[in-house]
Design a protein around this motif. Structure first.
Motif, PDB file in Angstrom:
ATOM      1  N   TYR A   1       3.496 -12.543  10.651  1.00 54.81           N
ATOM      2  CA  TYR A   1       4.642 -13.098  11.380  1.00 54.81           C
ATOM      3  C   TYR A   1       5.861 -13.258  10.481  1.00 54.81           C
ATOM      4  O   TYR A   1       6.991 -13.029  10.908  1.00 54.81           O
ATOM      5  N   ILE A   2       5.640 -13.651   9.236  1.00 54.07           N
ATOM      6  CA  ILE A   2       6.776 -13.803   8.306  1.00 54.07           C
ATOM      7  C   ILE A   2       7.444 -12.445   8.089  1.00 54.07           C
ATOM      8  O   ILE A   2       8.669 -12.311   8.159  1.00 54.07           O
ATOM      9  N   VAL A   3       6.615 -11.414   7.874  1.00 53.27           N
ATOM     10  CA  VAL A   3       7.169 -10.070   7.666  1.00 53.27           C
ATOM     11  C   VAL A   3       7.888  -9.597   8.929  1.00 53.27           C
ATOM     12  O   VAL A   3       8.994  -9.053   8.875  1.00 53.27           O
ATOM     13  N   LEU A   4       7.260  -9.833  10.077  1.00 54.48           N
ATOM     14  CA  LEU A   4       7.834  -9.367  11.342  1.00 54.48           C
ATOM     15  C   LEU A   4       9.209  -9.983  11.599  1.00 54.48           C
ATOM     16  O   LEU A   4      10.160  -9.294  11.974  1.00 54.48           O
ATOM     17  N   TYR A   5       9.320 -11.280  11.381  1.00 55.76           N
ATOM     18  CA  TYR A   5      10.578 -11.963  11.690  1.00 55.76           C
ATOM     19  C   TYR A   5      11.657 -11.715  10.644  1.00 55.76           C
ATOM     20  O   TYR A   5      12.814 -11.531  10.977  1.00 55.76           O
ATOM     21  N   TRP A   6      11.254 -11.720   9.363  1.00 57.51           N
ATOM     22  CA  TRP A   6      12.291 -11.735   8.326  1.00 57.51           C
ATOM     23  C   TRP A   6      12.335 -10.497   7.436  1.00 57.51           C
ATOM     24  O   TRP A   6      13.342 -10.218   6.833  1.00 57.51           O
ATOM     25  N   PHE A   7      11.221  -9.748   7.353  1.00 55.42           N
ATOM     26  CA  PHE A   7      11.227  -8.574   6.469  1.00 55.42           C
ATOM     27  C   PHE A   7      10.629  -7.354   7.170  1.00 55.42           C
ATOM     28  O   PHE A   7       9.693  -6.725   6.654  1.00 55.42           O
ATOM     29  N   PRO A   8      11.146  -6.979   8.347  1.00 54.25           N
ATOM     30  CA  PRO A   8      10.511  -5.868   9.085  1.00 54.25           C
ATOM     31  C   PRO A   8      10.575  -4.540   8.333  1.00 54.25           C
ATOM     32  O   PRO A   8       9.801  -3.632   8.623  1.00 54.25           O
ATOM     33  N   GLN A   9      11.479  -4.448   7.344  1.00 54.13           N
ATOM     34  CA  GLN A   9      11.560  -3.189   6.595  1.00 54.13           C
ATOM     35  C   GLN A   9      10.254  -2.882   5.856  1.00 54.13           C
ATOM     36  O   GLN A   9       9.965  -1.723   5.559  1.00 54.13           O
ATOM     37  N   PHE A  10       9.442  -3.932   5.576  1.00 52.06           N
ATOM     38  CA  PHE A  10       8.177  -3.693   4.875  1.00 52.06           C
ATOM     39  C   PHE A  10       7.124  -3.047   5.765  1.00 52.06           C
ATOM     40  O   PHE A  10       6.097  -2.585   5.282  1.00 52.06           O
ATOM     41  N   ILE A  11       7.339  -3.085   7.065  1.00 51.37           N
ATOM     42  CA  ILE A  11       6.339  -2.474   7.957  1.00 51.37           C
ATOM     43  C   ILE A  11       6.969  -1.335   8.758  1.00 51.37           C
ATOM     44  O   ILE A  11       6.551  -1.042   9.873  1.00 51.37           O
ATOM     45  N   GLU A  12       7.970  -0.699   8.172  1.00 53.71           N
ATOM     46  CA  GLU A  12       8.679   0.330   8.948  1.00 53.71           C
ATOM     47  C   GLU A  12       7.777   1.521   9.292  1.00 53.71           C
ATOM     48  O   GLU A  12       7.973   2.164  10.328  1.00 53.71           O
ATOM     49  N   ASN A  13       6.758   1.795   8.439  1.00 51.22           N
ATOM     50  CA  ASN A  13       5.856   2.906   8.769  1.00 51.22           C
ATOM     51  C   ASN A  13       5.003   2.577   9.996  1.00 51.22           C
ATOM     52  O   ASN A  13       4.713   3.447  10.810  1.00 51.22           O
ATOM     53  N   TRP A  14       4.595   1.316  10.101  1.00 52.60           N
ATOM     54  CA  TRP A  14       3.838   0.912  11.298  1.00 52.60           C
ATOM     55  C   TRP A  14       4.734   0.984  12.531  1.00 52.60           C
ATOM     56  O   TRP A  14       4.291   1.374  13.607  1.00 52.60           O
ATOM     57  N   ILE A  15       5.973   0.584  12.338  1.00 51.81           N
ATOM     58  CA  ILE A  15       6.906   0.618  13.479  1.00 51.81           C
ATOM     59  C   ILE A  15       7.099   2.063  13.939  1.00 51.81           C
ATOM     60  O   ILE A  15       7.053   2.359  15.139  1.00 51.81           O
ATOM     61  N   ALA A  16       7.261   2.968  12.947  1.00 50.72           N
ATOM     62  CA  ALA A  16       7.469   4.385  13.289  1.00 50.72           C
ATOM     63  C   ALA A  16       6.257   4.977  13.998  1.00 50.72           C
ATOM     64  O   ALA A  16       6.373   5.930  14.778  1.00 50.72           O
ATOM     65  N   LEU A  17       5.094   4.389  13.738  1.00 53.05           N
ATOM     66  CA  LEU A  17       3.865   4.846  14.397  1.00 53.05           C
ATOM     67  C   LEU A  17       3.991   4.747  15.923  1.00 53.05           C
ATOM     68  O   LEU A  17       3.390   5.521  16.668  1.00 53.05           O
ATOM     69  N   CYS A  18       4.774   3.781  16.376  1.00 49.64           N
ATOM     70  CA  CYS A  18       4.918   3.567  17.820  1.00 49.64           C
ATOM     71  C   CYS A  18       6.054   4.395  18.421  1.00 49.64           C
ATOM     72  O   CYS A  18       6.342   4.261  19.619  1.00 49.64           O
ATOM     73  N   ASP A  19       6.696   5.220  17.612  1.00 53.90           N
ATOM     74  CA  ASP A  19       7.803   6.035  18.131  1.00 53.90           C
ATOM     75  C   ASP A  19       7.421   6.891  19.348  1.00 53.90           C
ATOM     76  O   ASP A  19       8.173   6.924  20.330  1.00 53.90           O
ATOM     77  N   PRO A  20       6.272   7.596  19.305  1.00 60.82           N
ATOM     78  CA  PRO A  20       5.951   8.440  20.467  1.00 60.82           C
ATOM     79  C   PRO A  20       5.845   7.636  21.766  1.00 60.82           C
ATOM     80  O   PRO A  20       6.364   8.048  22.805  1.00 60.82           O
ATOM     81  N   LEU A  21       5.194   6.473  21.683  1.00 61.57           N
ATOM     82  CA  LEU A  21       5.062   5.639  22.885  1.00 61.57           C
ATOM     83  C   LEU A  21       6.431   5.122  23.318  1.00 61.57           C
ATOM     84  O   LEU A  21       6.778   5.145  24.511  1.00 61.57           O
ATOM     85  N   SER A  22       7.216   4.692  22.343  1.00 64.37           N
ATOM     86  CA  SER A  22       8.540   4.161  22.659  1.00 64.37           C
ATOM     87  C   SER A  22       9.433   5.246  23.268  1.00 64.37           C
ATOM     88  O   SER A  22      10.165   4.993  24.235  1.00 64.37           O
ATOM     89  N   MET A  23       9.361   6.453  22.713  1.00 63.95           N
ATOM     90  CA  MET A  23      10.166   7.555  23.266  1.00 63.95           C
ATOM     91  C   MET A  23       9.722   7.863  24.692  1.00 63.95           C
ATOM     92  O   MET A  23      10.547   8.160  25.561  1.00 63.95           O
ATOM     93  N   ALA A  24       8.411   7.788  24.922  1.00 71.18           N
ATOM     94  CA  ALA A  24       7.889   8.143  26.249  1.00 71.18           C
ATOM     95  C   ALA A  24       8.324   7.148  27.318  1.00 71.18           C
ATOM     96  O   ALA A  24       8.648   7.538  28.438  1.00 71.18           O
TER      97      ALA A  24
END
Ligand code: SF4
Ligand code: SF4
Length: 444
Positions: free
Chosen positions: A111-134
């Motif tokens: 939660y700390i990373v999600l709220y304040w340091f999302p750049q540390f999980i950008e690869n996980w975020i990019a993982l959801c790109d196909p679903l988000s694009m769809a």
């Protein structure tokens, strides 16, 4: 005769052993699948890349989902219908032991990373790109990633609830409702609104839980987006000021907290293994009353001040209005609802936020206590004082105390989850709606 008994004696252990080995095999396969999924998540985090993230998305979410469902299936399939919480307090994960602390630390870190340091999980975020694009026609951001995880958690753990409580109609319908509202109203509809270039809006979250929905800046921005924006403002006002009192009068706060709300949805599904950890101490109840009503006052004062400031063209808060609104979001929305509310499931039970912090629960609770038809009736003659009901009440209510005295349970904090009734071996408790006058007819 003796011979047949002897044969049975020989066969029985072999049959039980075979069944046990069968279960162990299922368990190993499911744990292997979950481990594979977790390992791929790790690889994605450290930067593994392939041409398209789609196969990785399916591998990560698919293996974890398959492993978890197989685990729950084998765990409850062989067990007879009926709720068994055997050895719960001997399981360190579910009794606040070391594994519980590890999970709490991991969740809090997330939660700390999600709220304040999302750049540390950008690869996980990019993982959801196909679903988000769809479904949104735009790349994923950290909130879409969080929404995807959140929805997956409710759906997977919701299926676990459906299997575990399969003998209880109330639990099946209520859990299905929570899964439906999360998937449709809190995930798909907001995504489709983005796809249609409309404001991202969550129809199942009401003010003051969704505190900014009545802030002037939000309302002005919704008005700017035209007809649908006007409808969204109308929806918030109608739902918060008409539907909430009316439905709570008719059904108690359970209609929202245990049937609709996303926070309640996560608590009832992902948090189900931890419901027994809620504190039953008197001091917890005293703290609960102060904390939840303080948050309610805080959000009302914040909303009023922002409106006065807006109507007086910034005369009250001046240039601080934005940071004033953000302070509430930081303290209550991020720290309280996110980090503590979910991160502390394995330490303080699954309803930390609902019990100590949610301002909407505070309003629902006041209505439930004084103007509602809802109550839990008790048949004290049947109670054998086992204490199951109190142990598994996620809101820390000492249900047994009422059952022993045949008193109706009319408590502001009760979310009507019905687990107390489901775990009672004597059928003592019943969730009912009736006339308000009858609620206080304590002695039968
Ligand atoms: S679970 Fe049922 S029998 Fe046990 S204490 Fe509660 S009301 Fe009584
Ligand atoms: S009293 Fe029963 S229905 Fe109410 S919150 Fe506790 S367990 Fe759920």
């Amino acid at each position: 005769m003796n011979e047949s008994i002897q044969i049975k004696k020989d066969i029985e252990p072999a049959r039980i052993y075979g069944k046990h080995a069968h279960i162990q095999r299922y368990k190993k396969i499911s744990m292997f699948l979950i481990a594979v999924g977790a390992f791929i998540f790790f690889l994605v985090h450290v930067g593994i890349k392939i041409a398209s993230p789609l196969p990785l998305f399916f591998l990560c979410f698919g293996t974890v989902t398959a492993g978890a469902l197989l685990y729950f299936y084998q765990q409850y399939r062989e067990a007879p219908a009926g709720i068994r919480h055997n050895n719960l307090f001997k399981t360190p994960l579910m009794s606040g032991g070391f594994p519980g602390w590890i999970i709490a630390i991991v969740l809090t870190w997330f939660y700390i990373v999600l709220y304040w340091f999302p750049q540390f999980i950008e690869n996980w975020i990019a993982l959801c790109d196909p679903l988000s694009m769809a479904i949104r026609n735009k790349p994923a951001d950290h909130w879409f990633f969080y929404g995807t995880l959140y929805t997956f958690a409710i759906l997977i753990m919701g299926i676990r609830m459906l299997i575990k409580y399969r003998h209880n109609r109330y639990q099946i319908i209520r859990t299905s409702s929570l899964m439906f509202f999360q998937l449709c109203f809190a995930f798909l509809i907001p995504a489709f609104l983005v796809l249609l270039n409309q404001p991202e809006y969550y129809f199942s979250y009401l003010w003051p839980l969704k505190y900014d929905y009545l802030f002037p800046a939000k309302i002005h921005s919704l008005f700017k987006s035209g007809g649908l924006g006007y409808f969204m403002v109308f929806w918030t006002i109608a739902a918060s000021f008409i539907a909430v009192p009316l439905l709570t009068y008719l059904f108690g706060k359970r209609w929202y907290c245990s049937w609709v709300c996303g926070c309640g949805g996560l608590a009832e599904t992902l948090g189900d293994p931890f419901r027994q950890l809620s504190s039953k101490r008197l001091r917890a109840w005293q703290f609960e009353r102060y904390s939840i009503h303080s948050v309610l006052v805080f959000v009302i004062v914040t909303t009023l001040l922002l409106w006065i400031n807006s109507l007086t063209s910034g005369a009250v808060l001046g240039s601080f209005s934005r940071s004033f609104a953000r302070t509430y979001g930081f303290l209550i929305g991020a720290i309280w609802a996110g980090v503590v509310g979910v991160g502390f499931y394995p330490l303080m039970g699954n309803r930390v936020w609902c019990r100590f912090g949610c301002p909407l629960a505070a309003i629902l609770g006041i209505i439930q206590k004084y103007f509602s038809r809802f109550r839990i009736t008790t048949n004290g003659d049947q109670c054998m004082s086992c204490g199951n009901c109190s142990t598994y009440c996620e809101m820390g209510i000492d249900v047994r105390w009422y059952a022993q005295r045949s008193q109706n349970i009319i408590r502001a904090s009760c979310v009507g989850c019905g687990i107390c009734a489901a775990v009672c071996p004597r059928g003592v408790l019943k969730l009912e709606n009736g006339t308000i006058r009858e609620r206080y007819d304590f002695q039968k």
